[in-house]
Design a protein around this motif. Structure first.
Motif, short mmCIF file in Angstrom:
data_model
loop_
_atom_site.label_atom_id
_atom_site.label_comp_id
_atom_site.label_asym_id
_atom_site.label_seq_id
_atom_site.Cartn_x
_atom_site.Cartn_y
_atom_site.Cartn_z
N SER A 35 -0.10 -8.42 2.76
CA SER A 35 0.38 -9.73 2.34
C SER A 35 1.86 -9.91 2.65
CB SER A 35 0.05 -9.98 0.87
OG SER A 35 0.22 -8.82 0.14
N SER B 259 -15.36 -6.65 3.09
CA SER B 259 -15.92 -7.87 3.68
C SER B 259 -16.95 -7.53 4.75
CB SER B 259 -14.79 -8.73 4.29
OG SER B 259 -14.03 -9.31 3.27
N GLY C 44 -4.27 -1.93 -3.05
CA GLY C 44 -4.64 -2.50 -1.76
C GLY C 44 -3.49 -2.33 -0.77
N SER C 45 -2.33 -2.89 -1.12
CA SER C 45 -1.17 -2.70 -0.26
C SER C 45 -0.85 -1.20 -0.17
CB SER C 45 0.06 -3.42 -0.84
OG SER C 45 -0.24 -4.76 -1.12
N ASN D 192 4.96 -9.94 1.40
CA ASN D 192 6.03 -8.96 1.20
C ASN D 192 5.82 -7.71 2.06
OD1 ASN D 192 7.09 -10.68 -0.68
ND2 ASN D 192 6.58 -9.44 -2.48
N MET E 231 -14.34 -3.02 7.57
CA MET E 231 -13.20 -2.14 7.30
C MET E 231 -13.04 -1.99 5.78
SD MET E 231 -9.27 -2.92 8.42
CE MET E 231 -9.27 -4.55 7.78
N MET F 108 -10.47 -0.42 3.08
CA MET F 108 -9.26 0.29 2.64
C MET F 108 -8.98 0.03 1.17
SD MET F 108 -6.56 -0.14 5.76
CE MET F 108 -6.55 -1.90 5.82
N THR F 109 -9.10 -1.25 0.75
CA THR F 109 -8.63 -1.66 -0.58
C THR F 109 -9.52 -1.10 -1.68
OG1 THR F 109 -7.92 -3.70 0.47
CG2 THR F 109 -7.99 -3.68 -1.94
C1 FAD Z 1 -11.39 -12.57 0.65
C2 FAD Z 1 -10.82 -11.21 0.80
C3 FAD Z 1 -11.46 -10.30 1.62
C4 FAD Z 1 -10.95 -9.03 1.77
N1 FAD Z 1 -11.61 -8.13 2.57
C5 FAD Z 1 -11.15 -6.87 2.68
C6 FAD Z 1 -11.84 -5.90 3.47
O1 FAD Z 1 -12.84 -6.19 4.11
N2 FAD Z 1 -11.37 -4.64 3.50
C7 FAD Z 1 -10.26 -4.27 2.81
O2 FAD Z 1 -9.87 -3.11 2.89
N3 FAD Z 1 -9.58 -5.15 2.06
C8 FAD Z 1 -9.99 -6.44 1.98
N4 FAD Z 1 -9.31 -7.35 1.23
C9 FAD Z 1 -8.22 -6.89 0.39
C10 FAD Z 1 -6.83 -7.26 0.86
O3 FAD Z 1 -6.51 -6.62 2.05
C11 FAD Z 1 -5.89 -6.93 -0.30
O4 FAD Z 1 -6.19 -7.81 -1.37
C12 FAD Z 1 -4.44 -7.03 0.09
O5 FAD Z 1 -4.12 -6.01 1.01
C13 FAD Z 1 -3.52 -6.90 -1.14
O6 FAD Z 1 -3.87 -5.78 -1.91
P1 FAD Z 1 -4.13 -5.91 -3.48
O7 FAD Z 1 -5.10 -7.01 -3.70
O8 FAD Z 1 -4.47 -4.60 -4.01
O9 FAD Z 1 -2.74 -6.40 -4.06
P2 FAD Z 1 -1.49 -5.49 -4.41
O10 FAD Z 1 -1.35 -4.40 -3.41
O11 FAD Z 1 -1.55 -5.13 -5.83
O12 FAD Z 1 -0.30 -6.53 -4.17
C14 FAD Z 1 -0.06 -7.62 -5.05
C15 FAD Z 1 1.22 -8.32 -4.60
O13 FAD Z 1 2.30 -7.41 -4.66
C16 FAD Z 1 3.00 -7.39 -3.43
N5 FAD Z 1 3.53 -6.04 -3.20
C17 FAD Z 1 2.85 -4.89 -3.08
N6 FAD Z 1 3.70 -3.88 -2.84
C18 FAD Z 1 4.95 -4.41 -2.82
C19 FAD Z 1 6.26 -3.88 -2.61
N7 FAD Z 1 6.45 -2.59 -2.32
N8 FAD Z 1 7.31 -4.72 -2.67
C20 FAD Z 1 7.15 -6.03 -2.93
N9 FAD Z 1 5.94 -6.59 -3.12
C21 FAD Z 1 4.85 -5.79 -3.05
C22 FAD Z 1 1.99 -7.80 -2.38
O14 FAD Z 1 2.62 -8.39 -1.25
C23 FAD Z 1 1.17 -8.82 -3.15
O15 FAD Z 1 1.79 -10.07 -3.06
C24 FAD Z 1 -9.78 -8.65 1.08
C25 FAD Z 1 -9.13 -9.58 0.28
C26 FAD Z 1 -9.64 -10.84 0.14
C27 FAD Z 1 -8.92 -11.80 -0.75
#
Ligand code: FAD
Length: 543
Positions: free
Chosen positions: A432, A222, A194-195, A434, A186, A188-189
């Motif tokens: 995550s 992944s 990512g979120s 939040n 999958m 998306m990020t």
């Molecule tokens: C080992 C690993 C494997 C992964 N594999 C995949 C994969 O196969 N495919 C894929 O698509 N993704 C994958 N991911 C990515 C993962 O889904 C994202 O890291 C996750 O969704 C968070 O996105 P971000 O890292 O961009 O953090 P951000 O979106 O920048 O978020 C950072 C922090 O801010 C908080 N936050 C964000 N928005 C808000 C809001 N509106 N209000 C309050 N808090 C907020 C979040 O909860 C988080 O704590 C993987 C991640 C890891 C660590």
């Protein structure tokens, strides 16, 4: 008298005493009363034979295979020695052996191959057993499982849906036509979000029919050895979901490049990559502009597996702690006979059972969601609540269990360091903490059925302290973003109390007494007076 000077006398310096025997092999199914009870209660009794066999296998052969699968990390091979691009990942043979067993038993596909009510619950039990011994491979397994209902929406992708659900693991890098089983990833990020997936910048340009050409990247990708990937990209009509296969339909290699593998805190047996798409061929899934709702069907299922996974990590950490404490002596007694250690172990046992029971209850709701709108609404909101709470609890839980082993729990040869590194991950990915809490607010605010479903479930709870439900209603009435974690935590505790009561768990009263009546202290091992500590430990792992 014979002199021993200069002779080697190993016994004089190397006497091994007061060390526990090996934990495994053990039968993870037979040991786990809460799991055995919940399988039948949540409607999956007919699958008991297969789940039981997998529990025995997981606690023996798979447990042993997991150590090297984890330690010998996957390696990226971008090119062959002549300079041709390969974009493949090599794994330790044990990883493939573990994947083969899991897919063969249905960890990825059972619920789609067998449409009878309860199949999702049986698969949830398999997933929970699997994750206990090899959590890294749970990632491709859960993505493959969760992709199936999305793929099933598109008649021309029926072969993908069928082969993703098939009990055949085939790691060969071949077009789907040459394989009897496939795995799905999958994407998306992206780097910038990512979120906030709506910030995805990958561009999808229409080719002909439902085929598109994708240009862009994914920052976390992944299981990059999967046969196909559900990805989001910006089409002319907005953010859209696509199936991007490893091979184009004409049999040529698709245009995606694995840039590097992430050097991760844990989850070592699973490869996570960065990838670039350079005119990659992809098939549209769902309408243009409907990418988020389309892929959310997948994410709802992977979130349930995060709950199951964190419950599994708790379970494996707990049984290691109990096993160690039963065999290690300090200050003249076994650790498990010390009252304070009993409090720690019993508190861990209560937490682990509450996590499993809520996960299995949500699995039943997912199972029934196509037949029962009330269960669909419950699954919708309880998945977010449970994902938030159970995944948040896991790191502190695993650390506490690790401490029960003393220094041995910090040493790699025990499984505890592996569990400890894995523990934070479920709360980060698939939305995550939040994001889960905001999702709960969204569901409660926009979907009245979700609030009704929650109220129904909580009303079925017995023994809740006076004022708990009315307090919750006040919190619901005043719910807002900044206090969302407080609300979701209370909802999670209320739901766990309700499901433990419905299950007739002997720990239900202790759960309420320690988590709802007497506000649980900041650490585990702080159960109030009156809990039958020894009984809780014995239930968790028969001595
Ligand atoms: C080992 C690993 C494997 C992964 N594999 C995949 C994969 O196969 N495919 C894929 O698509 N993704 C994958 N991911 C990515 C993962 O889904 C994202 O890291 C996750 O969704 C968070 O996105 P971000 O890292 O961009 O953090 P951000 O979106 O920048 O978020 C950072 C922090 O801010 C908080 N936050 C964000 N928005 C808000 C809001 N509106 N209000 C309050 N808090 C907020 C979040 O909860 C988080 O704590 C993987 C991640 C890891 C660590």
């Amino acid at each position: 008298m014979e002199s021993t000077m200069g002779e080697s006398r190993p016994d004089a310096t190397h006497h091994v005493d007061n060390q526990p025997p090996e934990f495994a092999p053990r039968d993870l199914w037979a040991d786990d009363a809460a799991l055995r009870e919940s399988l039948g209660r949540e409607g999956a009794a007919r699958w008991e034979g297969g789940v039981a066999r997998y529990g025995a296998l997981a606690g023996s052969a798979l447990y042993a295979l997991g150590f090297d699968a984890h330690r010998d990390r996957p390696r990226l091979r971008t090119h062959d020695r002549f300079g041709h691009r390969l974009d493949v990942v090599e794994f330790h043979p044990n990883y493939h052996a573990v994947m083969e067993a899991a897919i063969g038993y249905g960890v990825a596909g059972l619920s789609w191959r067998d449409g009878r009510p309860g199949a999702h619950v049986a698969r949830a039990a398999l997933s929970y057993l699997h994750h206990q011994v090899e959590p890294g491979s749970s990632c491709p397994l859960t993505m493959t499982h969760a992709a199936v209902p999305v793929l099933q929406q598109v008649p021309v992708l029926a072969e993908w849906a069928e082969k993703a659900a098939a009990p055949h693991y085939d790691p060969r890098n071949l077009p789907i036509s040459g394989k009897s089983g496939v795995t799905i990833g999958m994407g998306m990020t992206e780097k910038q979000g990512g979120s906030d997936v709506r910030s995805n910048a990958t561009v999808a340009s229409p080719l002909s029919g439902d085929a598109y050409s994708l240009v862009g990247h994914k920052w976390f990708f992944s299981a990059p050895m999967s046969d196909g990937f559900l990805v989001l990209a910006q089409a002319p009509g907005g953010l859209t979901c696509f199936l991007l296969p490893r091979w184009r339909p004409d049999g040529s290699r698709n245009a995606f490049r694995l840039m590097r593998l992430k050097d991760k805190l844990g989850d070592w047996s699973n490869a996570s990559s960065e990838v670039e798409f350079d005119g990659a061929w992809a098939h549209r899934v769902g309408e243009e502009g409907r990418g988020v709702p389309t892929i959310l069907r997948m994410v709802m299922l992977t979130r349930l597996d995060c709950m199951l996974g964190s419950s599994a990590q708790m379970r494996m950490a707990l049984v290691h702690a109990i096993h160690h404490a039963r065999h290690r002596r300090a200050f003249g007694r076994r650790l498990v006979d010390h009252a304070l250690m009993q409090n720690v172990l019993a508190d861990l046992a209560i937490e682990a059972e509450a996590a499993l029971l809520l996960s299995m209850r949500v699995a039943r709701a997912v199972d029934a969601s196509t037949r029962d709108p009330g269960e669909a609404a419950f699954a919708r909101v309880a998945t977010a609540i449970g994902k938030y709470w159970i995944c948040k609890r896991a790191p502190a839980f695993v650390n506490e269990a690790q401490e029960c082993l003393g220094g041995a729990g910090y040493v790699e040869e025990s499984i505890l360091p592996r569990l400890y590194r894995q523990a934070p991950l479920n709360s980060i990915w698939e939305g995550s903490g939040n994001i889960q809490c905001l999702d709960v607010l969204r569901a409660l605010g926009k979907e009245p059925d979700c609030l009704d479903a929650l109220r129904r479930e909580l009303a079925g709870a017995s023994g809740l302290p006076d004022g708990f439900l009315s307090g919750l209603e006040s919190q619901l009435a005043g719910a807002g973003e900044s206090t969302a974690r407080r609300l979701v935590e209370r909802l999670a505790l209320g739901l766990q109390a309700a499901v433990m009561g419905q299950a007739g768990s002997p720990l239900a009263g202790d759960f309420i007494a320690s988590r709802l009546v007497d506000t649980h202290a900041q650490t585990l091992g702080t159960l109030p007076v009156g809990v039958d500590l020894e009984a809780a430990i014995e239930r968790a792992l028969p001595g």
